[in-house]
Design a protein around this motif. Structure first.
Motif, PDB file in Angstrom:
ATOM      1  N   LYS A  74      12.095   0.809   6.126  1.00  0.00           N
ATOM      2  CA  LYS A  74      10.518   0.668   6.040  1.00  0.00           C
ATOM      3  C   LYS A  74      10.053   1.924   5.456  1.00  0.00           C
ATOM      4  N   ILE A  75       9.248   1.948   4.341  1.00  0.00           N
ATOM      5  CA  ILE A  75       8.805   3.147   3.461  1.00  0.00           C
ATOM      6  C   ILE A  75       7.451   2.534   3.303  1.00  0.00           C
ATOM      7  N   ILE A  76       6.416   3.637   3.455  1.00  0.00           N
ATOM      8  CA  ILE A  76       4.885   3.456   3.159  1.00  0.00           C
ATOM      9  C   ILE A  76       4.609   4.372   2.231  1.00  0.00           C
ATOM     10  N   LEU A  77       4.202   4.171   1.193  1.00  0.00           N
ATOM     11  CA  LEU A  77       3.626   5.077   0.034  1.00  0.00           C
ATOM     12  C   LEU A  77       2.080   5.213   0.113  1.00  0.00           C
ATOM     13  N   GLU A  78       1.374   6.108  -0.426  1.00  0.00           N
ATOM     14  CA  GLU A  78       0.017   6.327  -0.311  1.00  0.00           C
ATOM     15  C   GLU A  78      -0.391   6.774  -1.714  1.00  0.00           C
ATOM     16  N   ALA A  79      -1.657   6.461  -1.876  1.00  0.00           N
ATOM     17  CA  ALA A  79      -2.293   7.094  -3.395  1.00  0.00           C
ATOM     18  C   ALA A  79      -1.690   8.522  -3.899  1.00  0.00           C
ATOM     19  N   GLY A  80      -0.970   8.501  -5.033  1.00  0.00           N
ATOM     20  CA  GLY A  80      -0.769   9.566  -5.631  1.00  0.00           C
ATOM     21  C   GLY A  80       1.018   9.728  -5.406  1.00  0.00           C
ATOM     22  N   GLN A  81       1.466   8.886  -4.783  1.00  0.00           N
ATOM     23  CA  GLN A  81       2.903   8.776  -4.665  1.00  0.00           C
ATOM     24  C   GLN A  81       3.595   7.743  -5.271  1.00  0.00           C
ATOM     25  N   SER A  82       4.768   7.727  -5.723  1.00  0.00           N
ATOM     26  CA  SER A  82       5.399   6.717  -6.479  1.00  0.00           C
ATOM     27  C   SER A  82       7.015   6.694  -6.078  1.00  0.00           C
ATOM     28  N   ILE A  83       7.529   5.815  -6.612  1.00  0.00           N
ATOM     29  CA  ILE A  83       8.924   5.572  -6.036  1.00  0.00           C
ATOM     30  C   ILE A  83       9.590   4.823  -7.200  1.00  0.00           C
ATOM     31  N   LYS A  84      11.129   4.805  -7.349  1.00  0.00           N
ATOM     32  CA  LYS A  84      11.972   4.157  -8.174  1.00  0.00           C
ATOM     33  C   LYS A  84      12.926   3.399  -7.197  1.00  0.00           C
ATOM     34  N   ILE A  85      12.923   2.136  -7.493  1.00  0.00           N
ATOM     35  CA  ILE A  85      13.969   1.348  -6.690  1.00  0.00           C
ATOM     36  C   ILE A  85      14.913   0.568  -7.712  1.00  0.00           C
ATOM     37  N   GLU A  86      16.234   1.022  -7.518  1.00  0.00           N
ATOM     38  CA  GLU A  86      17.161   0.648  -8.418  1.00  0.00           C
ATOM     39  C   GLU A  86      17.616  -0.739  -8.356  1.00  0.00           C
ATOM     40  N   LYS A  87      17.738  -1.211  -9.495  1.00  0.00           N
ATOM     41  CA  LYS A  87      18.317  -2.692  -9.787  1.00  0.00           C
ATOM     42  C   LYS A  87      19.343  -3.171  -8.670  1.00  0.00           C
ATOM     43  N   ASN A  88      19.284  -4.413  -8.481  1.00  0.00           N
ATOM     44  CA  ASN A  88      20.058  -4.796  -7.462  1.00  0.00           C
ATOM     45  C   ASN A  88      20.068  -4.237  -6.069  1.00  0.00           C
ATOM     46  N   THR A  89      18.805  -3.887  -5.761  1.00  0.00           N
ATOM     47  CA  THR A  89      18.587  -3.446  -4.267  1.00  0.00           C
ATOM     48  C   THR A  89      17.497  -4.665  -3.825  1.00  0.00           C
ATOM     49  N   ARG A  90      17.980  -4.976  -2.621  1.00  0.00           N
ATOM     50  CA  ARG A  90      17.260  -5.780  -1.741  1.00  0.00           C
ATOM     51  C   ARG A  90      15.955  -5.631  -1.062  1.00  0.00           C
ATOM     52  N   VAL A  91      14.803  -5.968  -1.600  1.00  0.00           N
ATOM     53  CA  VAL A  91      13.450  -5.187  -1.484  1.00  0.00           C
ATOM     54  C   VAL A  91      12.378  -6.062  -1.147  1.00  0.00           C
ATOM     55  N   GLN A  92      11.365  -5.867  -0.258  1.00  0.00           N
ATOM     56  CA  GLN A  92      10.259  -6.590   0.016  1.00  0.00           C
ATOM     57  C   GLN A  92       8.965  -5.754  -0.312  1.00  0.00           C
ATOM     58  N   TYR A  93       7.911  -6.399  -0.997  1.00  0.00           N
ATOM     59  CA  TYR A  93       6.780  -5.661  -1.070  1.00  0.00           C
ATOM     60  C   TYR A  93       5.572  -6.228  -0.253  1.00  0.00           C
ATOM     61  N   SER A  94       4.851  -5.508   0.392  1.00  0.00           N
ATOM     62  CA  SER A  94       4.131  -6.089   1.143  1.00  0.00           C
ATOM     63  C   SER A  94       2.529  -4.992   1.502  1.00  0.00           C
ATOM     64  N   ASN A  95       1.218  -5.656   1.652  1.00  0.00           N
ATOM     65  CA  ASN A  95       0.408  -4.584   2.123  1.00  0.00           C
ATOM     66  C   ASN A  95      -0.430  -5.155   3.287  1.00  0.00           C
ATOM     67  N   PRO A  96       0.477  -4.501   4.426  1.00  0.00           N
ATOM     68  CA  PRO A  96      -0.067  -5.046   5.836  1.00  0.00           C
ATOM     69  C   PRO A  96      -1.428  -4.537   6.229  1.00  0.00           C
ATOM     70  N   PHE A  97      -1.954  -3.495   5.454  1.00  0.00           N
ATOM     71  CA  PHE A  97      -3.167  -2.776   5.942  1.00  0.00           C
ATOM     72  C   PHE A  97      -4.494  -3.506   5.396  1.00  0.00           C
ATOM     73  N   ASP A  98      -5.578  -2.869   5.932  1.00  0.00           N
ATOM     74  CA  ASP A  98      -7.087  -3.378   6.033  1.00  0.00           C
ATOM     75  C   ASP A  98      -7.680  -2.994   4.788  1.00  0.00           C
ATOM     76  N   GLU A  99      -7.025  -2.650   3.689  1.00  0.00           N
ATOM     77  CA  GLU A  99      -7.696  -2.333   2.397  1.00  0.00           C
ATOM     78  C   GLU A  99      -6.801  -2.574   1.180  1.00  0.00           C
ATOM     79  N   ALA A 100      -7.312  -2.962   0.030  1.00  0.00           N
ATOM     80  CA  ALA A 100      -6.368  -3.497  -0.986  1.00  0.00           C
ATOM     81  C   ALA A 100      -5.529  -2.341  -1.522  1.00  0.00           C
TER      82      ALA A 100
END
Length: 121
Positions: A74-100
């Motif tokens: 589990k990784i959480i990114l905040e404003a100003g951060q970025s990430i690269k996820i390589e192809k063929n990697t199992r991933v789930q994206y979500s926003n479980p937080f209280d703001e958009a």
């Protein structure tokens, strides 16, 4: 002939989960198979099923926070951060937080439902 193209009319991808997806460049807008760029806003409580895409995906967070589960980490990114996820990697994206969460996603090759391989929820 102009050597540039200004995108003033992105394709708004129809969704049923409240997420805004504006594709500026990619298959749906400019027929670009190599790269897609989308501006997105994920509402609070939003999530997608796990997926194992056949493309690299870069995400830059503009506002809010976004959660990633990458190969069970589990990784959480905040404003100003970025990430690269390589192809063929199992991933789930979500926003479980209280703001958009507002972010930019870039996929190489371009995002395609044929390449994303989403799992059943």
């Amino acid at each position: 002939m102009k050597k540039y193209f200004i995108q003033n009319n992105p394709f708004v991808v129809p969704t049923t989960d409240g997420k805004l997806i504006e594709e500026h460049h990619g298959l749906a807008t400019t027929k670009n198979k190599e790269l897609s760029i989308a501006h997105m806003i994920a509402p609070p409580g939003w999530s997608e099923p796990f997926q194992t895409p056949e493309f690299d995906e870069y995400t830059y967070i503009i506002k809010g926070k976004k959660q990633f589960i990458i190969e069970n980490e589990k990784i959480i990114l905040e404003a100003g951060q970025s990430i690269k996820i390589e192809k063929n990697t199992r991933v789930q994206y979500s926003n479980p937080f209280d703001e958009a969460c507002e972010y930019i996603a870039i996929c190489t090759p371009s995002f395609s439902m044929d390449l994303v391989h989403r799992e059943e929820k």
